[in-house]
Structures are given as C-alpha cells and as structure tokens.
Design an enzyme around this catalytic site. Structure first.
Site, mmCIF file in Angstrom:
data_model
loop_
_atom_site.group_PDB
_atom_site.id
_atom_site.type_symbol
_atom_site.label_atom_id
_atom_site.label_comp_id
_atom_site.label_asym_id
_atom_site.label_seq_id
_atom_site.Cartn_x
_atom_site.Cartn_y
_atom_site.Cartn_z
ATOM 1 N N GLY A 1 0.341 -0.680 0.054
ATOM 2 C CA GLY A 1 0.174 -0.055 -0.151
ATOM 3 C C GLY A 1 0.973 1.449 0.198
ATOM 4 O O GLY A 1 -0.235 2.442 0.372
ATOM 5 N N GLU B 1 4.235 -6.119 1.586
ATOM 6 C CA GLU B 1 3.739 -6.696 0.056
ATOM 7 C C GLU B 1 3.911 -5.750 -0.473
ATOM 8 O O GLU B 1 2.893 -5.083 -1.036
ATOM 9 C CB GLU B 1 2.290 -7.626 0.271
ATOM 10 C CG GLU B 1 2.714 -9.168 0.900
ATOM 11 C CD GLU B 1 1.417 -8.906 1.528
ATOM 12 O OE1 GLU B 1 -0.039 -8.380 1.629
ATOM 13 O OE2 GLU B 1 1.299 -10.562 1.545
ATOM 14 N N PRO B 2 4.632 -5.211 -1.031
ATOM 15 C CA PRO B 2 4.616 -3.777 -1.802
ATOM 16 C C PRO B 2 4.585 -4.149 -3.203
ATOM 17 O O PRO B 2 5.379 -4.984 -3.619
ATOM 18 C CB PRO B 2 6.283 -3.147 -1.763
ATOM 19 C CG PRO B 2 7.072 -3.667 -1.264
ATOM 20 C CD PRO B 2 6.211 -5.192 -0.745
ATOM 21 N N GLY B 3 3.471 -3.869 -4.048
ATOM 22 C CA GLY B 3 3.801 -3.740 -5.783
ATOM 23 C C GLY B 3 3.701 -2.523 -6.310
ATOM 24 O O GLY B 3 4.971 -2.796 -6.358
ATOM 25 N N ARG B 4 2.498 -1.754 -5.816
ATOM 26 C CA ARG B 4 3.108 -0.496 -7.089
ATOM 27 C C ARG B 4 3.947 0.135 -6.304
ATOM 28 O O ARG B 4 4.518 0.824 -7.507
ATOM 29 C CB ARG B 4 1.847 0.455 -5.939
ATOM 30 C CG ARG B 4 1.217 1.921 -7.081
ATOM 31 C CD ARG B 4 0.452 2.528 -5.833
ATOM 32 N NE ARG B 4 -0.405 2.213 -6.009
ATOM 33 C CZ ARG B 4 -1.674 2.108 -6.350
ATOM 34 N NH1 ARG B 4 -1.802 2.472 -8.142
ATOM 35 N NH2 ARG B 4 -2.925 0.968 -5.706
ATOM 36 N N ARG C 1 -6.682 2.154 -15.075
ATOM 37 C CA ARG C 1 -7.198 3.001 -14.049
ATOM 38 C C ARG C 1 -7.515 4.035 -14.734
ATOM 39 O O ARG C 1 -8.348 5.079 -13.498
ATOM 40 C CB ARG C 1 -5.593 3.550 -13.030
ATOM 41 C CG ARG C 1 -4.791 2.142 -12.821
ATOM 42 C CD ARG C 1 -3.907 1.422 -12.562
ATOM 43 N NE ARG C 1 -3.249 2.680 -10.991
ATOM 44 C CZ ARG C 1 -4.141 3.634 -10.603
ATOM 45 N NH1 ARG C 1 -3.115 4.784 -11.176
ATOM 46 N NH2 ARG C 1 -4.151 3.592 -9.165
ATOM 47 N N TYR D 1 -10.363 4.351 -12.056
ATOM 48 C CA TYR D 1 -10.611 5.286 -10.474
ATOM 49 C C TYR D 1 -10.245 6.793 -10.841
ATOM 50 O O TYR D 1 -10.294 7.131 -10.199
ATOM 51 C CB TYR D 1 -8.948 4.967 -10.254
ATOM 52 C CG TYR D 1 -8.499 3.417 -9.529
ATOM 53 C CD1 TYR D 1 -9.708 2.624 -8.497
ATOM 54 C CD2 TYR D 1 -8.064 3.111 -10.503
ATOM 55 C CE1 TYR D 1 -9.681 1.089 -9.221
ATOM 56 C CE2 TYR D 1 -7.659 1.299 -10.512
ATOM 57 C CZ TYR D 1 -8.223 0.899 -9.598
ATOM 58 O OH TYR D 1 -8.525 -0.447 -8.869
ATOM 59 N N CYS E 1 -14.563 2.349 -28.486
ATOM 60 C CA CYS E 1 -15.446 2.733 -28.848
ATOM 61 C C CYS E 1 -16.473 2.703 -27.925
ATOM 62 O O CYS E 1 -17.309 2.153 -26.741
ATOM 63 C CB CYS E 1 -16.039 1.801 -29.340
ATOM 64 S SG CYS E 1 -17.575 2.215 -30.064
ATOM 65 N N TYR F 1 0.206 -2.326 -12.278
ATOM 66 C CA TYR F 1 -1.826 -2.771 -12.613
ATOM 67 C C TYR F 1 -2.019 -1.618 -13.876
ATOM 68 O O TYR F 1 -3.501 -0.631 -14.587
ATOM 69 C CB TYR F 1 -2.158 -2.008 -11.823
ATOM 70 C CG TYR F 1 -2.461 -1.974 -9.891
ATOM 71 C CD1 TYR F 1 -2.685 -3.442 -10.119
ATOM 72 C CD2 TYR F 1 -1.805 -1.110 -9.325
ATOM 73 C CE1 TYR F 1 -2.001 -4.469 -8.277
ATOM 74 C CE2 TYR F 1 -1.501 -1.898 -7.623
ATOM 75 C CZ TYR F 1 -2.049 -2.940 -7.906
ATOM 76 O OH TYR F 1 -1.738 -3.345 -6.164
HETATM 77 C C1 LIG Z 1 -3.027 -8.418 0.482
HETATM 78 C C2 LIG Z 1 -2.475 -6.679 -0.722
HETATM 79 N N1 LIG Z 1 -0.886 -7.632 -0.251
HETATM 80 C C3 LIG Z 1 -1.003 -5.934 -1.101
HETATM 81 C C4 LIG Z 1 -1.022 -5.874 -2.299
HETATM 82 C C5 LIG Z 1 0.355 -4.516 -3.185
HETATM 83 O O1 LIG Z 1 -0.172 -3.380 -2.760
HETATM 84 P P1 LIG Z 1 0.075 -2.199 -3.415
HETATM 85 O O2 LIG Z 1 0.418 -2.400 -4.751
HETATM 86 O O3 LIG Z 1 -0.651 -0.613 -3.144
HETATM 87 O O4 LIG Z 1 1.932 -1.844 -2.754
HETATM 88 C C6 LIG Z 1 -2.109 -5.166 -1.617
HETATM 89 C C7 LIG Z 1 -3.186 -4.540 -2.815
HETATM 90 O O5 LIG Z 1 -3.896 -3.415 -2.619
HETATM 91 C C8 LIG Z 1 -3.382 -6.387 -1.309
HETATM 92 O O6 LIG Z 1 -4.673 -6.140 -1.853
HETATM 93 N N1 LIG Z 2 -5.528 -2.079 -9.096
HETATM 94 C C1 LIG Z 2 -5.581 -0.998 -7.743
HETATM 95 C C2 LIG Z 2 -4.878 -1.124 -6.630
HETATM 96 C C3 LIG Z 2 -6.090 -2.687 -6.189
HETATM 97 C C4 LIG Z 2 -4.700 -3.031 -5.026
HETATM 98 C C5 LIG Z 2 -4.721 -4.499 -5.111
HETATM 99 N N2 LIG Z 2 -5.832 -4.951 -3.834
HETATM 100 C C6 LIG Z 2 -4.770 0.177 -8.927
HETATM 101 O O1 LIG Z 2 -4.840 0.454 -9.586
HETATM 102 O O2 LIG Z 2 -4.139 0.945 -8.021
#
Ligand SMILES: Cc1ncc(COP(=O)(O)O)c(C=O)c1O
Ligand SMILES: N[C@@H](CCCC[NH3+])C(=O)O
Length: 440
Positions: free
Chosen positions: A248, A290-293, A330, A334, A361, A390
C-alpha cells in the site's frame, strides 16, 4: 512530465529511459509499449530490504505480483532476493515457470479454488494467507492428500481502512477479505488452524489499502493487531512468529502526490511493533510486507503513437493515441491521473491544452484530461509516466485490441520480455474451440 529513475531528456529532445532513446524503442518494438526502468526497480527493492536490515529486524519483502506479473519480472524479483505474493493460479503458474523459489511464495485470495489450493500445496509453496473458513477445510484436505503440513498466516481485517490520505476506523469491518476481529471470527480461525496437525500457523496478515501517503494507518493497524495478540496470548497461549502488514505504500503519479521515503513507512511500522511488543510483553515477530505499486509503479512508462485529433472550438482539443483503457484501465476505473510528454520533441514549448483519448469505442476511454503539451501531430510519441503498476496487469482485449509488448531497459540495453499480442492470438482460442485451424 516528472522524470522518474533513469528517465531524462537527451540532447535531441527525446525522452530516454535506461539510456535508451524512446524514438528507437518505438522504431524497434512499436507502440503502445510498456517500458520498464530496471535500475529503478532495483533501487526501490533495495530501499525496502535495507530499511529492515538497518533496523536489524527479521523480515520478508514480498513483491505483490498483481501489480505486474510476467516471467521476467518474477525472475527479477528472485534476483533481488524478494519473496513473492501471488493471488491466483495464473500468478502462481507464472512464478513456477519463472523458477521462483517456492518456499518464498505466499498465496493470497478470498476464493482460492480447490484446484489452485492443490496446485500450491503440491508445489510446496512457503505459505498460504488464509482468508476464510472454507479455505481452511480445503487446505486440510490438501494437506492430507499430499501428506505435508501447510504453513499459514490468517488474514485479519483490523478495522483500519486507508482511503489514501484519510483513515477511518471502522467499528464493524465490511470487507470481502479475511477474518473479522470484532465478531470473534479470527479467534475461531486460530482455534481451527493452530491444531498442530495439518497446519503450521505462522501468524497473521493484514492489509489496509493502497497508495497510502502517511504512516498513521500502519501504526494504527499495529496497535490494533497487538491488542488482539495480547488477548490471544493470555486466552489461547498463542504468539505469532510472523506479522505481515501488507502493501500500500504510495508513489508519485502527479504533482501533489506526496509519497514518503520507504524508510519512513518501515521505521514507523517497526517503531510501533517494538513499542507494542515491549508494552504487552509479546516477542517481536518477523515483519513481512507486500509492496506492489511502490516497487514497479514509477519504473513503468507507456509509449503511444499519436493519431487523430479533434478540436471543438472553445470546448476541448482531443488527441487520440493508439492505446487507452485496454492498456491502462486506471483512469476509467478510478479516475486516476497521469502526467505525459511528447517524447520525440520534449524541448518544444507547451502551447496547447489537450485531452488524451484512447481508441476504444467508449466515451470514458480517456487517459488524461487537459494537459499542456507542445503542438502535437500524428506520428508523435506520447509518453505517459508511472504506468508500471496495474497497467499491464489489468490490460484487457476490449474491442479485440491486442495487448502491448513489454520491454525492460537498463544501461542502454533494451530487452523484449513480453511479446505484443497479435490478431492471431486474439482469435486463437475461439478457433480451437470450433475445431477450426488458424491456417483456414
Ligand atoms: C493483500 C494485498 N497485499 C499487497 C497489495 C499490494 O498493494 P500495493 O500495490 O498498493 O503495494 C495489495 C493490493 O492492494 C493487497 O490487496
Ligand atoms: N488495481 C488497483 C489497486 C488494487 C490493489 C490490490 N488490492 C490500482 O490500480 O490502483
């Protein structure tokens, strides 16, 4: 456009990423094209790993592969010594194909199917983040079938909901994920899982949201969870070995976004864990995140080719590109905001306000509203920054538009890591189903 990582404008006025000219990238790979700055991903991963090392805390940094999963990215995560969070059989399969160490894979999801559970237990993954009672039963069966103990974290909903800048403490949790604390579901789950037979119960998981710019929510979560840990310690005699606090961590998409340095989030979290551990006499658990973004978001740039335009006097000047909501959902989903530049003429003065439209379209297929750019013409390259998370992972085939290719760039080298889909790919599965062949 803010230039992230190794992105810069060269003497020709062209955007360069990883010391590769975007004009060359367009020529070699076509557009739309996702371009990843590998050095920046390395830097971000290192920031997280070092933040824990500096504090001498036992930790796992798991890349949330939902943000961007492909074989090359998973292999990069392996090289960077990260763990991996997967949320589906597809993400797990990608990880297995990529040769990711199975013991460092964590499996999430609120509706893992029996097939997915079997697949993961058979592979011997590191741990399941258990979401509900049905999953506990499925896991028990799989543990018996494969004659192995299954390591689990229980996902709990701490009642802290992050709405980017705003935190709402919810008395009554309302989320499809995890076990509720207040109603006693979480305690019931502990009793079911901490049986010493099918499961090795490592601890707990929680995740409060995404694109968070403050530490308050993480601190509140730690405090809330620890109040329950104290209760469970005295009542059930259970103390967790692991506390996973999810992802997050926010990133800068546009001016005004104010992410904190990674170490601020981690330090605040560790401080809170240490304080609570001391206060409540609970041993400090391993901290997993658990960083993703924040690992891949600002490392990604999408290159488009400008096509048509439509100017409505005194109203709006639309500029259309060869992608849109199919490669970046996105903005439509969003109302997410992005920055952009004309990548082949970056030195030109910004004289016009455009709204960037996709080619689907769908009136809502807009990538950016009202952005100042130099006068643009068909054939120009429009670069949109910060599309690394994402973007590709939520790409789709609306209007049967093939998904773009993905390229990694680093030190002047570009490597194609995902091929562009073709029209042949698009019809392949229908033709197989009808017993037809592609040759017809
Ligand atoms: C359980 C869980 N872990 C990790 C993430 C990764 O979040 P972010 O991409 O915001 O770091 C998410 C997405 O929100 C999630 O749902
Ligand atoms: N997909 C979303 C975030 C969801 C994260 C997963 N729980 C985005 O683009 O911001």
């Amino acid at each position: 456009m803010y230039t992230h990582g190794t992105s810069r404008v060269n003497d020709l006025g062209h955007l360069e990423i990883g010391h590769v000219d975007s004009v060359d990238l367009k020529e070699q790979f076509g557009t739309p094209l996702y371009v990843y700055d590998v050095a920046l991903i390395r830097e971000r991963a290192n920031d997280f790993v070092q933040a824990f090392k500096k504090r001498g805390i036992k930790a796992q940094v798991a890349y949330a592969s939902k943000a961007f999963s492909c074989v090359a990215m998973v292999q990069l995560a392996k090289e960077l010594d990260l763990s991996l969070d997967v949320v589906s059989g597809g993400e797990l399969h990608t990880a297995l194909v990529a040769g990711f160490p199975v013991e460092k894979i964590h499996f999430h999801g609120n509706n893992k199917s029996p097939f997915e559970i079997d697949m993961a237990v058979e592979a011997g993954i590191g741990c399941f983040v258990v979401d509900n009672f049905w999953e506990i039963e499925l896991l028990k069966e799989a543990a018996k079938k494969y004659k192995r103990k299954v390591s689990v974290l229980l996902r709990i909903t701490p009642g802290v909901e992050a709405h980017t800048h705003e935190y709402i403490s919810t008395g009554q949790e309302d989320s499809k994920f995890g076990f509720d604390l207040i109603s006693g579901q979480a305690e019931e789950a502990i009793l079911k899982v901490n049986d010493g037979e099918a499961f090795d119960m490592l601890g707990f998981h929680c995740h409060i949201g995404s694109q968070i710019f403050e530490t308050t929510g993480f601190v509140m979560t730690v405090e809330k969870v620890f109040s329950y840990l104290a209760e469970w310690k005295s009542k059930l005699g259970y103390t967790p070995q692991v506390l996973n606090l999810g992802g997050g961590f926010g990133i800068r998409y546009i001016e005004g976004d104010t992410p904190l340095p990674v170490s601020h989030y981690i330090d605040a979290t560790i401080d809170a864990v240490e304080a609570q551990s001391t206060k409540l006499g609970i041993e400090i658990p391993e901290i997993w995140i658990e960083p993703g973004r924040s690992l891949v978001g600002d490392a990604g740039t999408t290159l488009y080719t400008v096509g048509s335009e439509k100017e409505i006097p005194e109203v709006r000047h639309y500029l259309s590109v060869d992608g849109g909501m199919t490669d970046n959902l996105r903005p439509a989903l969003y109302q997410a905001k992005y920055e952009a530049m004309i990548a082949n003429r970056s030195h030109d003065t910004k004289q016009e306000t455009y709204s960037i439209a996709g080619k689907c379209c769908e009136s809502g297929d807009m990538l950016i509203w009202d952005i100042a750019l130099p006068f643009a013409k068909a054939g120009d390259i429009l670069a949109v920054s910060c599309t690394g998370a994402y973007g590709y992972s939520m790409a789709n085939n609306y209007n049967r538009i093939p998904r773009p290719a993905v390229v990694f760039v680093e030190n002047g080298q570009s490597t194609l890591v995902v091929k562009r889909e073709t029209y042949k790919d698009i019809v392949q599965l229908d033709l197989q189903l009808n017993g037809n062949s592609l040759e017809k």
